[in-house]
Scaffold this motif. Sequence first.
Motif, short mmCIF file in Angstrom:
data_model
loop_
_atom_site.label_atom_id
_atom_site.label_comp_id
_atom_site.label_asym_id
_atom_site.label_seq_id
_atom_site.Cartn_x
_atom_site.Cartn_y
_atom_site.Cartn_z
N ILE A 297 0.84 -1.06 -0.05
CA ILE A 297 0.01 0.13 0.02
C ILE A 297 0.93 1.24 0.06
N SER A 298 1.94 1.28 0.94
CA SER A 298 2.84 2.47 1.05
C SER A 298 3.44 2.70 -0.33
N ALA A 299 4.03 1.80 -1.08
CA ALA A 299 4.76 1.87 -2.45
C ALA A 299 3.70 2.27 -3.57
N LEU A 300 2.44 1.80 -3.56
CA LEU A 300 1.67 2.31 -4.53
C LEU A 300 1.23 3.92 -4.16
N MET A 301 1.01 4.21 -3.03
CA MET A 301 0.57 5.49 -2.57
C MET A 301 1.61 6.43 -3.10
N MET A 302 2.96 6.13 -2.73
CA MET A 302 4.02 6.83 -3.20
C MET A 302 4.07 7.09 -4.74
N ALA A 303 3.88 5.99 -5.44
CA ALA A 303 3.75 5.96 -6.80
C ALA A 303 2.87 7.07 -7.48
N ILE A 304 1.77 7.22 -6.76
CA ILE A 304 0.79 7.92 -7.28
C ILE A 304 0.98 9.44 -6.90
N ALA A 305 1.34 9.61 -5.55
CA ALA A 305 1.45 10.99 -5.22
C ALA A 305 2.72 11.87 -5.88
N VAL A 306 3.70 10.87 -6.28
CA VAL A 306 4.79 11.76 -6.74
C VAL A 306 4.60 12.29 -8.15
N PHE A 307 3.09 12.01 -8.74
CA PHE A 307 2.97 12.65 -9.96
C PHE A 307 2.27 14.01 -9.74
N ALA A 308 2.04 14.32 -8.53
CA ALA A 308 1.40 15.71 -8.22
C ALA A 308 2.32 16.78 -7.84
N ARG A 309 1.98 18.01 -8.29
CA ARG A 309 2.87 19.15 -8.20
C ARG A 309 2.80 19.56 -6.74
N SER A 310 1.78 19.40 -6.07
CA SER A 310 1.52 20.11 -4.81
C SER A 310 0.68 19.11 -3.79
N PHE A 311 0.53 19.56 -2.59
CA PHE A 311 0.03 18.71 -1.41
C PHE A 311 -1.62 18.36 -2.00
N LYS A 312 -2.04 19.55 -2.34
CA LYS A 312 -3.56 19.50 -2.59
C LYS A 312 -3.91 18.81 -3.87
N GLU A 313 -2.91 18.81 -4.68
CA GLU A 313 -3.24 17.98 -5.99
C GLU A 313 -3.00 16.42 -5.81
N ALA A 314 -1.93 16.13 -4.94
CA ALA A 314 -1.60 14.70 -4.42
C ALA A 314 -2.83 14.30 -3.69
N GLN A 315 -3.46 14.97 -2.85
CA GLN A 315 -4.65 14.40 -2.03
C GLN A 315 -5.78 13.93 -3.11
N ALA A 376 3.87 -10.58 -0.54
CA ALA A 376 5.40 -10.17 -0.75
C ALA A 376 5.77 -9.83 -1.99
N ALA A 377 5.06 -10.75 -2.99
CA ALA A 377 5.60 -10.63 -4.30
C ALA A 377 4.93 -9.17 -4.76
N PHE A 378 3.58 -9.12 -4.48
CA PHE A 378 3.00 -7.76 -4.76
C PHE A 378 3.66 -6.59 -4.35
N ALA A 379 4.06 -6.73 -3.11
CA ALA A 379 4.90 -5.65 -2.53
C ALA A 379 6.15 -5.28 -3.05
N ALA A 380 6.93 -6.40 -3.57
CA ALA A 380 8.09 -6.11 -4.34
C ALA A 380 7.95 -5.24 -5.62
N LEU A 381 6.87 -5.93 -6.38
CA LEU A 381 6.26 -5.20 -7.59
C LEU A 381 6.05 -3.73 -7.48
N SER A 382 5.26 -3.52 -6.49
CA SER A 382 4.83 -2.04 -6.25
C SER A 382 6.14 -1.24 -5.99
N LEU A 383 7.02 -1.64 -5.19
CA LEU A 383 8.11 -0.98 -4.66
C LEU A 383 9.08 -0.77 -5.84
N LEU A 384 9.41 -1.89 -6.71
CA LEU A 384 10.01 -1.63 -7.82
C LEU A 384 9.24 -0.47 -8.76
#
Length: 680
Positions: A297-315, A376-384
């Motif tokens: 969950i953490s890796a996917l959230m970071m992957a999504i949030a990194v596309f945003a330019r601001s805190f509000k947009e990331a939300q 664990a496999a899905f976690a590794a893929l999302s982290l990659l």
Amino acid sequence: MNFRTASTIFKKEMLDTMRDKRTLLMMIGVPMLLYPLLLIVGLQGLLIQSASLDKKISRVALQTSEPETVRTWLSDVEKIEIVDVADPGAALERGDLEAIVFIEGPVASLLGEGKSVNVELRFDSTEFESMDAVGRLRDGLDKDAESMLDVRLKSMGLEADYIEPLKIEREDVSPPAKTTGNALGTVLPILMVVMLAVGAFYPAVDVTAGEKERGTFETLLSTPASKLEIVAGKFLTVFLLAMAAGLLNLASMAATFAFMASQVQQNVDTVIPFELKFPPSAVLVIFLIMIPLAFFISALMMAIAVFARSFKEAQNYVTPFLIVITMPALFAAMPGVKLNAVTQFIPVANAILLFRDMMTDKAGLLEAFPVFLSTAAFAALSLLFAAWLFQREEVILSEEKGFPLTWRRSEFRPRETLTASMAMGLFTVLLIVLFTIGSTVQSWRLLPGLLITEWLLLFAPILILLGYGKVNFRAALNLRRLPWWGFLGSLSIGFFSIVLVIQLSYLFNKVLPMPKEIQEAMGQLFSSDGSVSQLLLLLFVAAVSPAICEEVLFRGAILSGLRQRLGAWPAIILVGALFGLFHLDVFRIPPIAVLGMVLTYLTVRTGSIYAAMVVHLMNNSFAILLTSEHMPTAVGRILQLEHFEANGLPRPVLIIASLGFIASVGFLEFTARRFRPVGT
């Protein structure tokens, strides 16, 4: 990777997070204090209100030609007051009465002749007082009915057993601990997933988009630390905070539910046994499963949030993910869904099913191991995936500009396509429109509703948006000529993929069987009276219209927008998944998503939306011909459709379809590299 550098970044992020009291409050304080407080206060209020209702006297009117007889029946019923009103029906609607006892016909005469008297209890199901009154009346009249029956039987010299040859009793043999574990095992794991996501939400947004907004991301990138070390330090911060929030909230919720259950046991008459039991082995296994789940969950959230330019947009970006992450959880909570060879590999759902089975002693280490391994496999893929995104400067340092915040079209600058965020926004808005207006018009009349949905609710808004926003239609919708090699490759891939998707639907139906009501509704949609005109109408509504309107949305506006940020394969997977979700049918999401990926692949490789339109038309037309029984007999014989429900498609057909699909993809890959102009 230098672990000391990653550790330094991790400490810096943790320090920043700990200094931000608002984040800590929202992440830990609110879920741990506010939710339990609301539940406990709500329960206390419910108990007080229940006690108040229990003391209240129910006002009842009698509508019968022999009211004195009915008064006699109800004389022993407690907390009932019989009142006389001129218009009982109107009084019940106004709330001046709680219930009406309506009896038509001569009561004494019917009973004297040994016949039945029809007693109708009229009440208002929207009022708790009325529901309470009808319950009291029903209990009292049942006793009177039993007494009258006893008198009749004695007058005939019969025993009560004579009219009741079978006495059916229900006895729940499950121990209280198992009953409680089953109830908590359904609720707590869903809360666990939600709390993990909530715990990761703010840190993931803050260490990515928040850092961009503060202007410190470029500074961090200019340091000797590699991007992998940066993402490792940030990810550890998000993961630890998610785990902390998940564990604290899970413990808090478990204690809250235990308290609530004990309160209900003490204050409410109930036959539901209660015994809370947390086996240490189950607690240990659940904790171990939470680790890769939090990673995922953490890796996917970071992957999504990194596309945003601001805190509000990331939300705005991450909030829909919170909804998406609950869908596997809801799937796992459905009746009949069990942990088996298939569901143990579905992320999120497998952890919830294991949690429930551990709480009821149905699962042990043997069942936990594959769940841990797959998670664990899905976690590794999302982290990659997250690490890969952090390597891309066009994502990290993007200065994507959306539409200006004005209605003045003169201030819009011409653009080739929508941006990625605008494409996701368009998907979200149209999904809501489909869910609200589309569902309503389709329930009104199916075929006209489908036409309205496709052309007025999907197609028209897209054209209006692109035209008003000065977006290049040709580029945004991939309206390029379909070359000959693309046409041949698409036809071939489409033909074989339809066969494989049919088999996938069969396999998924084994895991989550589609209810008969939905199957009948689907059959009704594609049913035909046998006439050519009816068949042509069906083809236009359910094949031609989706092939144009849905493709304009998914393989046009959304795909071209996402390609501004994503590579070919991430875009293919994401657009296919969105296509599956858009159909709002949990029983068909995986097959439709796979079909969506095939359609997106064809558009990406040929550069033309017409490839997807052709295959979409083929797929829907095949379904209509099959369901309306217009399919040529030879095709049905080859596919052995008469045995499909029991066995799926024949193995030789699947082998040929698989080999044909692979060969077709090879042909398209080769010809695309050989003939496709550079830059298209």
